[in-house]
Enzyme design. Structure first.
Site, PDB file in Angstrom:
ATOM      1  N   THR A  98       8.794  49.455 -41.489  1.00  9.82           N
ATOM      2  CA  THR A  98       7.636  50.127 -42.069  1.00  9.82           C
ATOM      3  C   THR A  98       7.176  51.267 -41.171  1.00  9.82           C
ATOM      4  OG1 THR A  98       6.181  48.438 -41.114  1.00  9.82           O
ATOM      5  CG2 THR A  98       6.865  48.139 -43.410  1.00  9.82           C
ATOM      6  N   LEU A  99       6.754  52.342 -41.821  1.00  7.71           N
ATOM      7  CA  LEU A  99       6.382  53.573 -41.131  1.00  7.71           C
ATOM      8  C   LEU A  99       4.936  53.968 -41.428  1.00  7.71           C
ATOM      9  CD1 LEU A  99       9.602  55.488 -42.267  1.00  7.71           C
ATOM     10  CD2 LEU A  99       9.312  54.174 -40.162  1.00  7.71           C
ATOM     11  N   GLY A 100       4.093  52.996 -41.694  1.00  3.84           N
ATOM     12  CA  GLY A 100       2.708  53.303 -42.053  1.00  3.84           C
ATOM     13  C   GLY A 100       2.655  54.094 -43.344  1.00  3.84           C
ATOM     14  N   ARG A 102       3.871  56.794 -44.076  1.00  4.82           N
ATOM     15  CA  ARG A 102       5.103  57.532 -44.379  1.00  4.82           C
ATOM     16  C   ARG A 102       6.086  56.729 -45.215  1.00  4.82           C
ATOM     17  NH1 ARG A 102       7.758  58.403 -39.539  1.00  4.82           N
ATOM     18  NH2 ARG A 102       6.396  56.897 -38.547  1.00  4.82           N
ATOM     19  N   GLY A 103       5.887  55.398 -45.334  1.00  2.00           N
ATOM     20  CA  GLY A 103       6.770  54.615 -46.189  1.00  2.00           C
ATOM     21  C   GLY A 103       7.588  53.598 -45.440  1.00  2.00           C
ATOM     22  N   ASP A 125      -9.210  50.757 -43.961  1.00  7.84           N
ATOM     23  CA  ASP A 125      -8.908  49.762 -42.924  1.00  7.84           C
ATOM     24  C   ASP A 125      -7.447  49.356 -43.068  1.00  7.84           C
ATOM     25  OD1 ASP A 125      -8.853  47.634 -41.133  1.00  7.84           O
ATOM     26  OD2 ASP A 125     -10.215  46.358 -42.277  1.00  7.84           O
ATOM     27  N   GLY A 130       0.626  45.454 -43.313  1.00  6.03           N
ATOM     28  CA  GLY A 130       1.990  44.987 -43.097  1.00  6.03           C
ATOM     29  C   GLY A 130       2.238  43.617 -43.707  1.00  6.03           C
ATOM     30  N   ASP A 131       1.238  42.741 -43.605  1.00 13.01           N
ATOM     31  CA  ASP A 131       1.372  41.410 -44.199  1.00 13.01           C
ATOM     32  C   ASP A 131       1.431  41.492 -45.718  1.00 13.01           C
ATOM     33  OD1 ASP A 131       1.299  40.116 -41.689  1.00 13.01           O
ATOM     34  OD2 ASP A 131      -0.881  40.193 -41.679  1.00 13.01           O
ATOM     35  N   GLY A 172     -10.887  44.468 -44.554  1.00 12.64           N
ATOM     36  CA  GLY A 172     -10.476  43.074 -44.428  1.00 12.64           C
ATOM     37  C   GLY A 172      -9.094  42.829 -44.981  1.00 12.64           C
TER      38      GLY A 172
END
Length: 196
Positions: A98-100, A102-103, A125, A130-131, A172
């Site tokens: 994962t690239l935030g 960016r995909g 937030d 990622g989860d 959250g």
């Protein structure tokens, strides 16, 4: 059908031993093992111990999801697509880097690999994104019995990118998790070229 674990439970005993025992029992039962080696430096005695134990966790995983900064730490690879392939070469059936915003880069043991861009959203937030991404990937892999058709893995990543992006639009980790309808709506809007 799936046991998912992260590296936080590997930082100390008794959770470390319990985690590896759970993995062994899940494997014996035929479950898919999913792993997120989420590096939190303050939880480890030092980086060398973290890398050693995080890599040990990778040996058991059928599905691995890492962030780009963790990829470099664990594989030495800075190119995310090459790194995704490397994780598969080392034994995973599927890998996701994962690239935030960016995909994500992805690879599979069947040879499928690629990059799927992220979604432009108003970020509030990033906790739990990622989860949420990983949960979305696993839900779709379960749907196809971990045997996606040719080209389907790209759509799975697009779906997971949308889920992760939507998670960042609220505060959250758990309260921000999007519904299936919200994820599908964002995917449709992107496909139609309209804004989120």
């Amino acid at each position: 059908s799936v046991l998912h674990f992260g590296s936080v439970s590997l930082t100390d005993e008794p959770s470390r031993g319990a985690t590896f025992k759970a993995i062994a029992r899940a494997k014996e039962a035929g479950a898919c093992i999913s792993y997120d080696p989420n590096y939190r430096p303050l939880l480890w005695r030092d980086e060398a111990e973290a890398v050693e134990l995080m890599r040990k966790g990778m040996r058991y995983a059928n599905v691995i999801k890492v962030a780009d900064n963790e990829l470099t730490l664990l594989t030495g690879e800075t190119d995310c697509l090459k790194g995704a392939r490397k994780l598969v070469e080392n034994g995973a059936k599927f890998s996701f880097v994962t690239l935030g915003e960016r995909g994500c880069c992805y690879a599979s043991a069947s040879g499928e690999c690629g990059y799927v861009p992220g979604f432009a959203v108003d970020v509030v937030d990033t906790t739990g994104a990622g989860d949420t991404f990983t949960g979305a990937v696993l839900s779709r892999l379960i749907d196809c019995k971990f045997s996606p058709a040719e080209g389907e893995l790209e759509e799975i990543v697009r779906f997971a990118n949308a889920a992760g992006a939507l998670n960042t639009t609220k505060r959250g980790a758990i309260p921000a998790m999007p519904s299936l309808e919200e994820i599908c709506a964002l995917c449709r809007r992107q496909a139609n070229g309209t804004s989120a």
